[in-house]
Design a protein around this motif. Structure first.
Motif, PDB file in Angstrom:
ATOM      1  N   SER A  46      -9.220 -26.120  -1.736  1.00 37.84           N
ATOM      2  CA  SER A  46      -8.876 -27.605  -2.240  1.00 37.84           C
ATOM      3  C   SER A  46      -8.743 -28.596  -0.930  1.00 37.84           C
ATOM      4  O   SER A  46      -8.576 -28.206   0.184  1.00 37.84           O
ATOM      5  CB  SER A  46      -7.353 -27.447  -2.572  1.00 37.84           C
ATOM      6  OG  SER A  46      -7.306 -26.684  -3.761  1.00 37.84           O
ATOM      7  N   LYS A  77      -7.722 -23.575 -10.147  1.00 34.68           N
ATOM      8  CA  LYS A  77      -9.176 -23.530  -9.555  1.00 34.68           C
ATOM      9  C   LYS A  77      -9.962 -22.717 -10.343  1.00 34.68           C
ATOM     10  O   LYS A  77     -11.171 -22.876 -10.840  1.00 34.68           O
ATOM     11  CB  LYS A  77      -9.201 -23.077  -8.113  1.00 34.68           C
ATOM     12  CG  LYS A  77     -10.603 -22.931  -7.665  1.00 34.68           C
ATOM     13  CD  LYS A  77     -11.252 -24.212  -7.508  1.00 34.68           C
ATOM     14  CE  LYS A  77     -10.766 -25.097  -6.467  1.00 34.68           C
ATOM     15  NZ  LYS A  77     -11.493 -26.331  -6.236  1.00 34.68           N
ATOM     16  N   TYR A  80     -10.663 -24.509 -13.792  1.00 31.88           N
ATOM     17  CA  TYR A  80     -11.844 -25.571 -13.154  1.00 31.88           C
ATOM     18  C   TYR A  80     -13.215 -24.874 -13.306  1.00 31.88           C
ATOM     19  O   TYR A  80     -14.004 -25.642 -13.606  1.00 31.88           O
ATOM     20  CB  TYR A  80     -11.628 -25.916 -11.923  1.00 31.88           C
ATOM     21  CG  TYR A  80     -12.387 -27.199 -11.490  1.00 31.88           C
ATOM     22  CD1 TYR A  80     -12.487 -28.439 -11.719  1.00 31.88           C
ATOM     23  CD2 TYR A  80     -13.352 -26.783 -10.406  1.00 31.88           C
ATOM     24  CE1 TYR A  80     -13.374 -29.421 -11.579  1.00 31.88           C
ATOM     25  CE2 TYR A  80     -14.453 -27.898  -9.896  1.00 31.88           C
ATOM     26  CZ  TYR A  80     -14.200 -29.121 -10.601  1.00 31.88           C
ATOM     27  OH  TYR A  80     -15.038 -29.980 -10.079  1.00 31.88           O
ATOM     28  N   GLY A  87     -12.307 -30.684 -16.800  1.00 26.82           N
ATOM     29  CA  GLY A  87     -12.425 -31.242 -15.651  1.00 26.82           C
ATOM     30  C   GLY A  87     -13.092 -32.587 -15.873  1.00 26.82           C
ATOM     31  O   GLY A  87     -13.069 -33.413 -15.032  1.00 26.82           O
ATOM     32  N   LYS A 149      -8.040 -34.799  -8.648  1.00 22.86           N
ATOM     33  CA  LYS A 149      -8.200 -33.673  -8.366  1.00 22.86           C
ATOM     34  C   LYS A 149      -8.743 -32.793  -9.687  1.00 22.86           C
ATOM     35  O   LYS A 149      -8.471 -33.107 -10.673  1.00 22.86           O
ATOM     36  CB  LYS A 149      -6.482 -33.137  -8.381  1.00 22.86           C
ATOM     37  CG  LYS A 149      -6.219 -31.602  -8.321  1.00 22.86           C
ATOM     38  CD  LYS A 149      -4.849 -31.201  -7.878  1.00 22.86           C
ATOM     39  CE  LYS A 149      -4.561 -29.726  -7.420  1.00 22.86           C
ATOM     40  NZ  LYS A 149      -3.267 -29.311  -7.342  1.00 22.86           N
ATOM     41  N   TRP A 150      -9.396 -31.815  -9.149  1.00 21.02           N
ATOM     42  CA  TRP A 150     -10.143 -31.126 -10.255  1.00 21.02           C
ATOM     43  C   TRP A 150     -10.956 -31.711 -11.161  1.00 21.02           C
ATOM     44  O   TRP A 150     -10.813 -31.558 -12.337  1.00 21.02           O
ATOM     45  CB  TRP A 150      -9.144 -29.949 -10.859  1.00 21.02           C
ATOM     46  CG  TRP A 150      -8.750 -28.825 -10.160  1.00 21.02           C
ATOM     47  CD1 TRP A 150      -9.332 -28.176  -9.045  1.00 21.02           C
ATOM     48  CD2 TRP A 150      -7.316 -28.386 -10.208  1.00 21.02           C
ATOM     49  NE1 TRP A 150      -8.395 -27.280  -8.632  1.00 21.02           N
ATOM     50  CE2 TRP A 150      -7.260 -27.376  -9.175  1.00 21.02           C
ATOM     51  CE3 TRP A 150      -6.191 -28.612 -10.819  1.00 21.02           C
ATOM     52  CZ2 TRP A 150      -6.076 -26.601  -8.876  1.00 21.02           C
ATOM     53  CZ3 TRP A 150      -5.289 -27.613 -10.809  1.00 21.02           C
ATOM     54  CH2 TRP A 150      -4.914 -26.777  -9.654  1.00 21.02           C
TER      55      TRP A 150
END
Length: 260
Positions: A46, A77, A80, A87, A149-150
């Motif tokens: 990340s 993650k 994702y 996402g 994020k993501w």
């Protein structure tokens, strides 16, 4: 100098690998394994979001722009990578945060980790710094700077829609290759809204020091934004008629800068 050595000057691709019997050389095998490890790390790690936010706040202060951190509907993650659809959409908390900042903007700039933490960590801030310097010379009404994020590319559609921006610019870490784990993609979408698909976007790819350099990528971005505003469309309907001479000019500027 052999023709293979000449080619290698212009590409990081694996050209003319040395062989030993039926296998490639130990040197080339080790390089392959190192590049493969870098590509895996780019996907699985990340970005340093606290550092990115700190630097973005400094950039935003020059234009008095708020900086907002948002998250997609992804929770890990692993999720994702397995659920691209999650996402593409904002979490409910992120939607509510952005709704408080909505207005009538010409464009909103969005950063997203995508599939390369390395690209965002190393190249996002240098690219955005140059881009903001150029945008500050225009009369475009800029919305908040958003860091996601993501997020996938399409998360910019919902962000742009909530903020009521005419254009969304998503700068995202691209899927890494074995010779380019640090590549950024820039996606420009007119009238962003949930449900837009990729033919509605213009993409600038391979943005990195060893690829499409920052200066050239910024010039292309500014050109496309201006065309999108003027023609009120983006994607396959927008023909890129920018003359290629700007690439030579940018290259000359980099060489001059490096010589000092």
């Amino acid at each position: 100098m052999t023709f293979l050595e000449e080619w290698k000057k212009f590409s990081q691709a694996r050209i003319g690998l040395n062989r030993s019997g039926s296998s490639i050389s130990t040197k080339d095998m080790l390089r392959f394994r190192l590049d493969h490890a870098r590509a895996r790390d780019a996907v699985l790690l990340s970005p340093n979001f606290p550092r990115l936010l700190e630097k973005l706040i400094t950039i935003g202060e020059r234009k008095k722009l708020p900086v907002v951190f948002v998250e997609s509907q992804v929770n890990s993650k692993e999720e994702y990578l397995l659920r691209p659809d999650l996402g593409r959409r904002l979490s409910q908390d992120s939607v509510e945060t952005l709704q408080k900042l909505g207005g009538e903007f010409d464009l909103v700039l969005i950063g997203a980790d995508g599939l390369s933490a390395k690209a965002i960590d190393e190249n996002f801030l240098p690219f955005v710094t140059i881009l903001m310097e150029e945008l500050n010379k225009t009369s475009f009404r800029l919305g908040p700077i958003v860091l996601s994020k993501w997020g996938r590319v399409a998360i910019g559609d919902e962000i742009g829609e909530v903020l009521k921006a005419k254009i969304s610019i998503v700068v995202i870490g691209e899927r890494p290759g074995l010779s380019s784990a640090d590549s950024l993609g820039v996606y420009i979408t007119y009238h962003p809204q949930v449900g837009k698909t990729d033919e509605s976007r213009n993409c600038i790819s391979n943005v990195r020091p060893s690829g499409f350099g920052f200066e050239s990528a910024v010039k292309k971005t500014i050109y496309l934004i201006s065309e999108v505003i003027q023609r009120k469309l983006s994607g396959v309907g927008l023909k890129d008629e920018m003359p290629p001479e700007f690439l030579l000019q940018s290259k000359e500027n980099r060489v001059i800068g490096e010589s000092h």
